[in-house]
Design an enzyme around this catalytic site. Structure first.
Site, PDB file in Angstrom:
ATOM      1  NE  ARG A 298      85.562  43.901   0.464  1.00  0.00           N
ATOM      2  CZ  ARG A 298      86.322  44.500   1.682  1.00  0.00           C
ATOM      3  NH1 ARG A 298      85.809  44.270   2.931  1.00  0.00           N
ATOM      4  NH2 ARG A 298      87.486  44.862   1.489  1.00  0.00           N
TER       5      ARG A 298
ATOM      6  CB  SER B 237      87.720  41.192   9.591  1.00  0.00           C
ATOM      7  OG  SER B 237      87.612  40.009   8.531  1.00  0.00           O
TER       8      SER B 237
ATOM      9  CG  HIS C 157      86.624  36.166   4.822  1.00  0.00           C
ATOM     10  ND1 HIS C 157      86.474  36.786   6.062  1.00  0.00           N
ATOM     11  CD2 HIS C 157      87.287  36.847   3.935  1.00  0.00           C
ATOM     12  CE1 HIS C 157      87.319  37.888   5.915  1.00  0.00           C
ATOM     13  NE2 HIS C 157      87.722  38.038   4.777  1.00  0.00           N
TER      14      HIS C 157
ATOM     15  CE  LYS D 230      97.347  44.223   8.638  1.00  0.00           C
ATOM     16  NZ  LYS D 230      96.319  43.687   7.680  1.00  0.00           N
TER      17      LYS D 230
END
Ligand code: PNS
Length: 161
Positions: free
Chosen positions: A89, A127, A16, A40
């Site tokens: 990615r 993460s 990030h 979440k």
């Protein structure tokens, strides 16, 4: 031009940070927007994530750290931002990211999504992977800013689990 880099950042990784540093060279102002998602259960509170990002980006100018709820495009309208930044990615990211970009464009014609290819050094990083490594006692020092590594180690050494 103002660009928003939206995400969960639970927590921010070096992948990030690489995207933030490169976006910083492309736009007048980059707002790192931490999504406050009531659906979440995050590892870190929004306030803590913002603090972590703030500390990790102190070497950069024209970076703002903020949080938002609801639709990203509504947040973009509010800030008068015409661009969303997302990192790509691997190929498997593409499907979800393209769907998000199309959704956002449909919701608001005024928004553009710009994808930056993640530095190949971090192409495997997320993460979630960082949290999993730390949970099982692995070393995460090369994956997250040092302040964040400390927070994660502390999390797993406390009662939070
Ligand atoms: O870091 P993440 O979890 O990949 O970030 C995803 C995020 C926050 C960019 C995305 O979930 C989002 O924009 N959520 C806000 C709700 C929204 O605008 N949904 C419509 C576009 S998919």
């Amino acid at each position: 031009m103002i660009a928003i880099y939206p995400g969960s950042f639970d927590p921010i990784t070096l992948g990030h940070l690489d995207i933030i540093e490169r976006s910083n060279k492309l736009f007048d102002t980059v707002v790192v927007g931490v999504l406050c998602n009531p659906n979440k259960t995050p590892m870190f509170s929004v306030k803590k994530r913002m603090e972590q990002i703030h500390q990790s980006t102190q070497h950069l100018s024209n970076i703002k750290v903020d949080s938002f709820t609801g639709l990203t495009v509504e947040y973009a309208k509010l800030l008068n931002a015409g661009v969303l930044i997302r990192g790509l990615r691997v190929l498997s990211d593409f499907e979800k990211e393209l769907q998000m970009a199309h959704t956002n464009k449909t919701l608001w014609e005024g928004i553009e999504t710009i994808f930056l290819a993640t530095n190949k050094e971090y192409s495997f990083l997320s993460s979630s992977i960082v949290k999993e490594i730390a949970k099982f006692g692995g070393n995460i020092d090369h994956f997250v800013p040092s302040n964040v590594a400390g927070d994660i180690y502390h999390y797993y050494n406390s009662d939070h689990q």
